[in-house]
Design a protein around this motif. Structure first.
Motif: not given
Length: 66
Positions: A39, A41-42, A44-46, A48-49
């Motif tokens: 979660t 990584v998800a 942080i990716g959210f 950044i996106g």
């Protein structure tokens, strides 16, 4: 007149404090998600996106080259 300028110079510090408080208020509920690596990584990716989406949208709206 110098009191006026002293008062006006306090506003940026007040604004920074308000923004920091709002940021902490928003990020505090997301802290438990950072304990699980998947979660984290998800999440942080959210972020950044989302940042990339806002950046590219504003560049397109304002006509700046990519």
């Amino acid at each position: 007149m110098s009191d006026f300028f002293k008062n006006v110079l306090l506003y940026p510090r007040f604004l920074a404090g308000i923004m920091l408080g709002v940021l902490l208020f928003v990020l505090k509920p997301l802290a438990p998600f950072m304990k699980n690596p998947v979660t984290a990584v998800a999440l942080i990716g959210f972020f950044i996106g989302g940042f990339a989406f806002v950046t590219l949208t504003l560049r397109a709206m304002l006509g700046y080259p990519i």
